[in-house]
Motif scaffolding. Structure first.
Motif, PDB file in Angstrom:
ATOM      1  N   PRO A   1       8.936   0.429  23.702  1.00  0.00           N
ATOM      2  CA  PRO A   1       8.230   0.021  22.500  1.00  0.00           C
ATOM      3  C   PRO A   1       8.159  -1.478  22.220  1.00  0.00           C
ATOM      4  CG  PRO A   1      10.446   0.663  21.915  1.00  0.00           C
ATOM      5  CD  PRO A   1      10.352   0.761  23.408  1.00  0.00           C
ATOM      6  N   GLY A   2       8.021  -2.322  23.193  1.00  0.00           N
ATOM      7  CA  GLY A   2       7.813  -3.747  22.977  1.00  0.00           C
ATOM      8  C   GLY A   2       9.099  -4.525  22.791  1.00  0.00           C
ATOM      9  N   PRO A   3       9.801  -4.864  23.894  1.00  0.00           N
ATOM     10  CA  PRO A   3      11.070  -5.592  23.784  1.00  0.00           C
ATOM     11  C   PRO A   3      10.887  -6.958  23.137  1.00  0.00           C
ATOM     12  CG  PRO A   3      10.295  -5.583  26.060  1.00  0.00           C
ATOM     13  CD  PRO A   3       9.400  -4.656  25.302  1.00  0.00           C
ATOM     14  N   THR A   4      11.884  -7.361  22.362  1.00  0.00           N
ATOM     15  CA  THR A   4      11.819  -8.623  21.627  1.00  0.00           C
ATOM     16  C   THR A   4      12.731  -9.701  22.197  1.00  0.00           C
ATOM     17  OG1 THR A   4      13.511  -7.777  20.105  1.00  0.00           O
ATOM     18  CG2 THR A   4      11.186  -7.483  19.470  1.00  0.00           C
ATOM     19  N   HIS A   5      13.833  -9.286  22.846  1.00  0.00           N
ATOM     20  CA  HIS A   5      14.767 -10.272  23.391  1.00  0.00           C
ATOM     21  C   HIS A   5      15.635  -9.640  24.461  1.00  0.00           C
ATOM     22  CE1 HIS A   5      17.032  -8.329  20.100  1.00  0.00           C
ATOM     23  NE2 HIS A   5      18.075  -8.519  20.879  1.00  0.00           N
ATOM     24  N   VAL A   6      16.379 -10.480  25.157  1.00  0.00           N
ATOM     25  CA  VAL A   6      17.352 -10.002  26.132  1.00  0.00           C
ATOM     26  C   VAL A   6      18.730 -10.528  25.759  1.00  0.00           C
ATOM     27  CG1 VAL A   6      15.614  -9.960  27.968  1.00  0.00           C
ATOM     28  CG2 VAL A   6      17.131 -11.943  27.743  1.00  0.00           C
ATOM     29  N   VAL A   7      19.738  -9.816  26.242  1.00  0.00           N
ATOM     30  CA  VAL A   7      21.127 -10.251  26.080  1.00  0.00           C
ATOM     31  C   VAL A   7      21.693 -10.528  27.462  1.00  0.00           C
ATOM     32  CG1 VAL A   7      23.453  -9.530  25.426  1.00  0.00           C
ATOM     33  CG2 VAL A   7      21.528  -9.048  23.909  1.00  0.00           C
ATOM     34  N   LEU A   8      22.275 -11.698  27.635  1.00  0.00           N
ATOM     35  CA  LEU A   8      22.863 -12.128  28.899  1.00  0.00           C
ATOM     36  C   LEU A   8      24.310 -12.547  28.677  1.00  0.00           C
ATOM     37  CD1 LEU A   8      19.901 -14.390  30.064  1.00  0.00           C
ATOM     38  CD2 LEU A   8      20.589 -12.272  31.196  1.00  0.00           C
ATOM     39  N   GLY A   9      25.090 -12.514  29.748  1.00  0.00           N
ATOM     40  CA  GLY A   9      26.428 -13.101  29.695  1.00  0.00           C
ATOM     41  C   GLY A   9      27.510 -12.244  29.086  1.00  0.00           C
ATOM     42  N   THR A  10      27.267 -10.931  28.955  1.00  0.00           N
ATOM     43  CA  THR A  10      28.318 -10.042  28.482  1.00  0.00           C
ATOM     44  C   THR A  10      28.143  -8.660  29.086  1.00  0.00           C
ATOM     45  OG1 THR A  10      29.412  -9.068  26.540  1.00  0.00           O
ATOM     46  CG2 THR A  10      27.016  -9.395  26.407  1.00  0.00           C
ATOM     47  N   HIS A  11      29.254  -8.005  29.384  1.00  0.00           N
ATOM     48  CA  HIS A  11      29.226  -6.618  29.837  1.00  0.00           C
ATOM     49  C   HIS A  11      29.304  -5.659  28.657  1.00  0.00           C
ATOM     50  CE1 HIS A  11      30.735  -7.366  34.231  1.00  0.00           C
ATOM     51  NE2 HIS A  11      29.537  -7.868  33.988  1.00  0.00           N
ATOM     52  N   ASN A  12      29.780  -6.164  27.518  1.00  0.00           N
ATOM     53  CA  ASN A  12      30.011  -5.319  26.344  1.00  0.00           C
ATOM     54  C   ASN A  12      28.956  -5.624  25.284  1.00  0.00           C
ATOM     55  OD1 ASN A  12      30.965  -3.955  24.092  1.00  0.00           O
ATOM     56  ND2 ASN A  12      33.111  -4.361  24.588  1.00  0.00           N
TER      57      ASN A  12
ATOM     58  N   ARG B   1      29.775  -7.098  21.970  1.00  0.00           N
ATOM     59  CA  ARG B   1      30.169  -8.511  21.911  1.00  0.00           C
ATOM     60  C   ARG B   1      28.949  -9.383  22.176  1.00  0.00           C
ATOM     61  NH1 ARG B   1      35.705  -8.135  25.580  1.00  0.00           N
ATOM     62  NH2 ARG B   1      36.874  -6.738  24.168  1.00  0.00           N
ATOM     63  N   VAL B   2      28.070  -9.407  21.207  1.00  0.00           N
ATOM     64  CA  VAL B   2      26.822 -10.161  21.316  1.00  0.00           C
ATOM     65  C   VAL B   2      26.718 -11.120  20.147  1.00  0.00           C
ATOM     66  CG1 VAL B   2      24.307 -10.018  21.346  1.00  0.00           C
ATOM     67  CG2 VAL B   2      25.657  -8.276  22.523  1.00  0.00           C
ATOM     68  N   ASP B   3      26.382 -12.375  20.432  1.00  0.00           N
ATOM     69  CA  ASP B   3      26.144 -13.350  19.375  1.00  0.00           C
ATOM     70  C   ASP B   3      24.879 -14.124  19.696  1.00  0.00           C
ATOM     71  OD1 ASP B   3      26.813 -15.289  21.331  1.00  0.00           O
ATOM     72  OD2 ASP B   3      28.923 -15.241  20.744  1.00  0.00           O
ATOM     73  N   ASP B   4      24.570 -15.119  18.904  1.00  0.00           N
ATOM     74  CA  ASP B   4      23.335 -15.886  19.094  1.00  0.00           C
ATOM     75  C   ASP B   4      23.294 -16.575  20.446  1.00  0.00           C
ATOM     76  OD1 ASP B   4      22.479 -15.111  16.619  1.00  0.00           O
ATOM     77  OD2 ASP B   4      23.091 -16.952  15.593  1.00  0.00           O
ATOM     78  N   GLY B   5      24.456 -16.880  21.001  1.00  0.00           N
ATOM     79  CA  GLY B   5      24.482 -17.522  22.307  1.00  0.00           C
ATOM     80  C   GLY B   5      24.093 -16.593  23.440  1.00  0.00           C
ATOM     81  N   ASN B   6      24.330 -15.287  23.276  1.00  0.00           N
ATOM     82  CA  ASN B   6      23.979 -14.294  24.294  1.00  0.00           C
ATOM     83  C   ASN B   6      22.525 -13.836  24.197  1.00  0.00           C
ATOM     84  OD1 ASN B   6      27.079 -13.154  23.371  1.00  0.00           O
ATOM     85  ND2 ASN B   6      26.736 -13.760  25.489  1.00  0.00           N
ATOM     86  N   MET B   7      21.935 -13.968  23.016  1.00  0.00           N
ATOM     87  CA  MET B   7      20.646 -13.360  22.735  1.00  0.00           C
ATOM     88  C   MET B   7      19.517 -14.386  22.863  1.00  0.00           C
ATOM     89  SD  MET B   7      19.739 -11.107  19.354  1.00  0.00           S
ATOM     90  CE  MET B   7      21.228 -10.134  19.594  1.00  0.00           C
ATOM     91  N   ILE B   8      18.497 -14.050  23.667  1.00  0.00           N
ATOM     92  CA  ILE B   8      17.374 -14.963  23.886  1.00  0.00           C
ATOM     93  C   ILE B   8      16.069 -14.209  23.662  1.00  0.00           C
ATOM     94  CG2 ILE B   8      16.251 -16.537  25.509  1.00  0.00           C
ATOM     95  CD1 ILE B   8      18.881 -16.681  27.032  1.00  0.00           C
ATOM     96  N   ASN B   9      15.174 -14.806  22.885  1.00  0.00           N
ATOM     97  CA  ASN B   9      13.889 -14.182  22.607  1.00  0.00           C
ATOM     98  C   ASN B   9      13.016 -14.127  23.858  1.00  0.00           C
ATOM     99  OD1 ASN B   9      14.483 -13.819  19.902  1.00  0.00           O
ATOM    100  ND2 ASN B   9      13.570 -15.770  19.297  1.00  0.00           N
ATOM    101  N   ILE B  10      12.163 -13.108  23.903  1.00  0.00           N
ATOM    102  CA  ILE B  10      11.173 -12.988  24.969  1.00  0.00           C
ATOM    103  C   ILE B  10       9.894 -13.672  24.498  1.00  0.00           C
ATOM    104  CG2 ILE B  10       9.750 -11.383  26.309  1.00  0.00           C
ATOM    105  CD1 ILE B  10      12.066  -9.343  25.981  1.00  0.00           C
ATOM    106  N   GLU B  11       9.442 -14.652  25.282  1.00  0.00           N
ATOM    107  CA  GLU B  11       8.257 -15.422  24.906  1.00  0.00           C
ATOM    108  C   GLU B  11       6.966 -14.778  25.400  1.00  0.00           C
ATOM    109  OE1 GLU B  11       7.060 -19.527  26.683  1.00  0.00           O
ATOM    110  OE2 GLU B  11       8.347 -19.908  24.940  1.00  0.00           O
ATOM    111  N   LYS B  12       7.042 -14.159  26.597  1.00  0.00           N
ATOM    112  CA  LYS B  12       5.834 -13.565  27.173  1.00  0.00           C
ATOM    113  C   LYS B  12       6.238 -12.475  28.158  1.00  0.00           C
ATOM    114  CE  LYS B  12       1.277 -14.978  28.815  1.00  0.00           C
ATOM    115  NZ  LYS B  12       0.412 -16.131  29.192  1.00  0.00           N
ATOM    116  N   ARG B  13       5.346 -11.474  28.307  1.00  0.00           N
ATOM    117  CA  ARG B  13       5.597 -10.369  29.232  1.00  0.00           C
ATOM    118  C   ARG B  13       4.373 -10.191  30.123  1.00  0.00           C
ATOM    119  NH1 ARG B  13       6.584  -7.979  24.098  1.00  0.00           N
ATOM    120  NH2 ARG B  13       4.988  -6.379  24.387  1.00  0.00           N
TER     121      ARG B  13
END
Length: 255
Positions: A68-79, A82-94
């Motif tokens: 249904p239209g992804p908005t962002h990805v989470v990187l740098g964690t297995h859990n 445990r997600v914060d603003d540093g792990n979360m990055i917006n998707i600019e284009k698909r």
């Protein structure tokens, strides 16, 4: 209102992926410091698909993960708890191949452009892609990873899980699928084994010898109680390197 939206996203994600892959079956928790390329593709904080980092600002996933239209990805964690603003990055284009329709018709691959470049460091790394010159032999040991349930009717997990699978001969795969497979796919796991992927982990990488060779695409009838039915199916990345290069060269739609 946010809670209502999250519930709606979860329902849509489940309805939209009945034929596709997501949980890791009979795997184990991914060791810390491993699989640093893994990405959780999300919609407003809800995990909907897997993906993997291939450069500082590009993630590969499956085309059917566009709904249904992804908005962002989470990187740098297995859990995923445990997600914060540093792990979360917006998707600019698909980008998807121009005439993609369904996983069963092939071309199940999507490129995500991130809104900012990530710093490649100890907990985040890109993974190299398989070139067409690299031949995958039958029974080559590979691995697939993802977040989600660990059995057909199980509950979701927050920590990344991984399982070893083996490459299956393409003719055997075609025969077991009664020749209904699309072009440009790889088969591994889910056949003569109880290991493989399942609904929800779509878009994650099949990794062989340190390179991403496939993208989790689909299994059969959402059944993850694997024994000896049919193999799991992945999009063959090597066949789409010209497509990826075309996008990087500025094409808006490239098959």
């Amino acid at each position: 209102m946010d809670d209502l939206w999250k519930c709606l996203v979860i329902v849509l994600a489940c309805l939209g992926r009945k034929a596709c892959g997501s949980e890791i079956i009979n795997g184990e928790k991914a060791p810390d410091g491993s699989l640093l390329y893994m990405a959780s593709v999300q919609v407003r904080g809800v995990h909907v698909c897997g993906g993997f980092l291939i450069s500082e600002d590009l993630v590969l996933t499956a085309a059917h993960c566009d709904d249904p239209g992804p908005t962002h990805v989470v990187l740098g964690t297995h859990n995923l708890k445990r997600v914060d603003d540093g792990n979360m990055i917006n998707i600019e284009k698909r980008w998807k191949p121009c005439n993609y329709s369904t996983p069963g018709n092939g071309k199940d691959i999507m490129l995500l452009k991130l809104s900012r470049k990530v710093q490649l460091k100890n907990n985040v790394q890109a993974i190299p892609l398989r070139s067409s010159e690299i031949h995958l032999n039958e029974n080559t040991k590979c691995r697939v990873a993802g977040w989600g349930k660990n059995k057909t009717d199980g509950g979701a997990v927050d920590e990344l899980r991984v399982v070893d699978v083996a490459i299956i001969n393409q003719q055997v795969c075609n025969d077991t699928w009664n020749h209904y497979l699309p072009a440009n796919v790889i088969c591994a796991g889910g056949y003569n084994t109880k290991k493989g992927f399942c609904q929800g982990d779509s878009g994650g990488p099949l990794v062989c010898n340190g390179k991403a060779v496939g993208v989790v695409s689909f299994n059969k009838n959402s059944n993850c109680n694997y024994t000896s039915d049919v193999p799991n199916v992945y999009t063959d990345i090597s066949k789409y390197l010209p497509w990826i290069q075309g996008i990087l060269n500025g094409a808006n739609c490239y098959d």
